[in-house]
Enzyme design. Structure first.
Site, PDB file in Angstrom:
ATOM      1  N   ARG A 188       0.533  -8.544  13.490  1.00 32.32           N
ATOM      2  CA  ARG A 188      -0.116  -7.472  12.650  1.00 32.32           C
ATOM      3  C   ARG A 188      -1.134  -8.482  11.661  1.00 32.32           C
ATOM      4  O   ARG A 188      -2.229  -7.699  11.480  1.00 32.32           O
ATOM      5  CB  ARG A 188       0.688  -6.723  11.809  1.00 32.32           C
TER       6      ARG A 188
ATOM      7  N   ARG B  57      11.074  -6.188   3.273  1.00 27.65           N
ATOM      8  CA  ARG B  57      11.066  -4.866   3.193  1.00 27.65           C
ATOM      9  C   ARG B  57      12.109  -3.967   3.682  1.00 27.65           C
ATOM     10  O   ARG B  57      12.415  -4.438   4.912  1.00 27.65           O
ATOM     11  CB  ARG B  57       9.616  -4.494   3.407  1.00 27.65           C
TER      12      ARG B  57
ATOM     13  N   ARG C  16      12.001  -2.174   9.309  1.00 31.64           N
ATOM     14  CA  ARG C  16      10.956  -1.542  10.359  1.00 31.64           C
ATOM     15  C   ARG C  16      10.954  -2.705  11.685  1.00 31.64           C
ATOM     16  O   ARG C  16      10.847  -3.861  11.263  1.00 31.64           O
ATOM     17  CB  ARG C  16       9.720  -1.377   9.775  1.00 31.64           C
TER      18      ARG C  16
ATOM     19  N   LYS D 110       0.825  -1.291  -0.056  1.00 34.71           N
ATOM     20  CA  LYS D 110       0.043   0.220  -0.073  1.00 34.71           C
ATOM     21  C   LYS D 110       1.043   1.047   0.018  1.00 34.71           C
ATOM     22  O   LYS D 110       0.470   2.247  -0.855  1.00 34.71           O
ATOM     23  CB  LYS D 110      -0.893   0.065   1.204  1.00 34.71           C
TER      24      LYS D 110
ATOM     25  N   ARG E 103      -8.997   1.640   9.830  1.00 30.73           N
ATOM     26  CA  ARG E 103      -8.519   0.109   9.986  1.00 30.73           C
ATOM     27  C   ARG E 103      -9.622  -0.577  10.726  1.00 30.73           C
ATOM     28  O   ARG E 103      -9.274  -1.947  10.998  1.00 30.73           O
ATOM     29  CB  ARG E 103      -7.132   0.021  11.035  1.00 30.73           C
TER      30      ARG E 103
HETATM   31  P1  AMP Z   1       1.111   1.076   8.784  1.00 29.00           P
HETATM   32  O1  AMP Z   1       2.608   1.725   8.624  1.00 29.00           O
HETATM   33  O2  AMP Z   1      -0.167   1.534   8.174  1.00 29.00           O
HETATM   34  O3  AMP Z   1       1.441  -0.534   8.821  1.00 29.00           O
HETATM   35  O4  AMP Z   1       1.272   1.186  10.454  1.00 29.00           O
HETATM   36  C1  AMP Z   1       2.155   0.724  11.335  1.00 29.00           C
HETATM   37  C2  AMP Z   1       1.704   0.659  12.601  1.00 29.00           C
HETATM   38  O5  AMP Z   1       1.028   2.041  13.263  1.00 29.00           O
HETATM   39  C3  AMP Z   1       0.406  -0.413  12.653  1.00 29.00           C
HETATM   40  O6  AMP Z   1       0.892  -1.692  12.968  1.00 29.00           O
HETATM   41  C4  AMP Z   1      -0.368   0.094  14.114  1.00 29.00           C
HETATM   42  O7  AMP Z   1       0.471  -0.440  15.346  1.00 29.00           O
HETATM   43  C5  AMP Z   1      -0.290   1.620  13.916  1.00 29.00           C
HETATM   44  N1  AMP Z   1      -1.384   2.254  13.175  1.00 29.00           N
HETATM   45  C6  AMP Z   1      -1.251   2.898  12.166  1.00 29.00           C
HETATM   46  N2  AMP Z   1      -2.381   3.324  11.448  1.00 29.00           N
HETATM   47  C7  AMP Z   1      -3.519   2.653  12.520  1.00 29.00           C
HETATM   48  C8  AMP Z   1      -4.953   2.757  12.500  1.00 29.00           C
HETATM   49  N3  AMP Z   1      -5.370   3.498  11.651  1.00 29.00           N
HETATM   50  N4  AMP Z   1      -5.312   2.061  13.542  1.00 29.00           N
HETATM   51  C9  AMP Z   1      -4.867   1.308  14.460  1.00 29.00           C
HETATM   52  N5  AMP Z   1      -3.175   1.421  14.577  1.00 29.00           N
HETATM   53  C10 AMP Z   1      -2.663   1.870  13.486  1.00 29.00           C
END
Ligand code: AMP
Length: 251
Positions: A201, A157, A190, A41, A118
Site C-alpha cells: 500500500r 490500528r 484490517r 485520514k 487516489r
Molecule cells: P482505504 O480504506 O482508503 O485505505 O482503502 C482500502 C483499500 O481499498 C485500498 O488499499 C485499495 O485497495 C482500495 N481502494 C479504496 N479506494 C480506492 C481508490 N480510490 N482507488 C483504488 N483503490 C482503492
C-alpha cells in the site's frame, strides 16, 4: 442532537436514499482528504464530519462492506483480491462505483471524500463528476507524517468489525481490550494493515497518490496539515486551516 447520517446512498449506491441527512453547521464543506495509508485520514474524517455536520464518503468503506456480501461480479471479485494484497483497485471500477453514487457529491450536507481520488485519472474523473453535479471543492486537506510513524500507526490500528470506528493499541486504545467503545463490536486488524500488505500500500501511495498533492497544489486547493500528535490536536489544526481559508475568503 442530530443523528449521524446513515450513508445508505453511499454504501448501497443506485437509487438508495439516506434515512438521515447530514446537518451542516455553517458553511457546507466539500473536501478531499489526502495522505498516506495510516496517516489517520479515517479518524480525522469521522471527527471532522461531527464538527462540520457533513458526510464521510470513503471508497475503502464501500469495498469493505462489499467484502461482507456474497455473489460478487467478476470485476468486484478482482477488486477485493487487489485490496487484500494492498494494491489499488482499477481506476475503471473505482470511477464507475463513485459515478453510481455521484448524487452524494451534491448532497445538501456537503461531503468529505476519504480515499478518492487516489490517481491522476481518478482526480480528472472527480472534476467531471463535480462539474456534472454543479459543485466544486473547497479544499484538499493533505495530511503529512514521517514514514516511521506511519508504520507504527498501521501496525497498531484496530477497526470495529461492526461500526468501523478506528482505534489504536497505544495512541487511542479502547476502554476494554479488543472491544469497540461505541457499539461493543469486536475490534480487528484490517487484513490490509498486516505488514506484507502495508508495504504494498505504501508503494502504491508513493507511485500513484503522492503526485496528486502536486496536482492539487497547482489548482490552489492543497492545504498541507501536520499529522503528528493526538487525533484531537490534528483536528484542531484541520479546523484552523479551514478557518484560515474562510478568513482569506477562499471559501
Ligand atoms: P482505504 O480504506 O482508503 O485505505 O482503502 C482500502 C483499500 O481499498 C485500498 O488499499 C485499495 O485497495 C482500495 N481502494 C479504496 N479506494 C480506492 C481508490 N480510490 N482507488 C483504488 N483503490 C482503492
Amino acid at each position: 442532537m442530530s443523528k449521524h447520517p446513515d450513508r445508505a446512498a453511499w454504501f448501497e449506491g443506485g437509487d438508495a436514499k439516506c434515512d438521515v441527512s447530514p446537518s451542516p453547521r455553517g458553511h457546507v464543506y466539500r473536501l478531499v482528504l489526502l495522505g498516506p495509508p495510516g496517516v489517520g485520514k479515517g479518524t480525522q474524517a469521522e471527527l471532522l464530519c461531527k464538527a462540520l455536520g457533513t458526510c464521510h464518503l470513503s471508497t475503502g468503506d464501500v469495498f469493505r462492506a462489499a467484502q461482507c456480501q456474497t455473489d460478487h461480479s467478476p470485476a468486484l471479485k478482482a477488486a477485493l483480491e487487489a485490496m487484500r494484497r494492498g494494491e489499488l483497485v482499477s481506476d475503471d471500477l473505482v470511477v464507475s462505483m463513485v459515478s453510481e453514487r455521484s448524487g452524494c457529491l451534491s448532497c445538501s450536507g456537503g461531503f468529505l471524500l476519504d480515499g478518492f481520488p487516489r490517481t491522476a485519472a481518478q482526480a480528472e474523473a472527480l472534476n467531471e463528476l463535480l462539474e456534472q453535479q454543479g459543485v466544486g471543492l473547497d479544499a484538499v486537506l493533505s495530511y503529512e507524517l514521517p514514514l516511521s510513524e506511519i508504520v507504527d500507526r498501521l501496525s497498531g490500528r484496530r477497526t470495529c468489525s461492526k461500526c468501523k470506528a478506528v482505534f489504536h493499541v497505544t495512541a487511542r486504545p479502547p476502554q476494554k481490550e479488543e472491544v469497540c467503545d461505541l457499539c461493543g463490536g469486536q475490534l480487528i486488524q484490517r487484513e490490509d494493515d498486516r505488514p506484507e500488505s502495508s508495504r504494498v500500500r505504501m508503494q502504491a501511495y508513493e507511485e500513484s497518490t503522492k503526485p496528486l498533492a502536486d496536482y492539487y497544489q497547482k489548482t490552489g486547493l492543497l492545504v498541507p496539515i501536520r499529522a503528528e500528535g493526538s487525533p484531537e490536536t490534528i483536528l484542531e489544526r484541520s479546523r484552523d486551516a479551514l478557518l484560515a481559508l474562510a478568513v482569506s475568503s477562499k471559501i
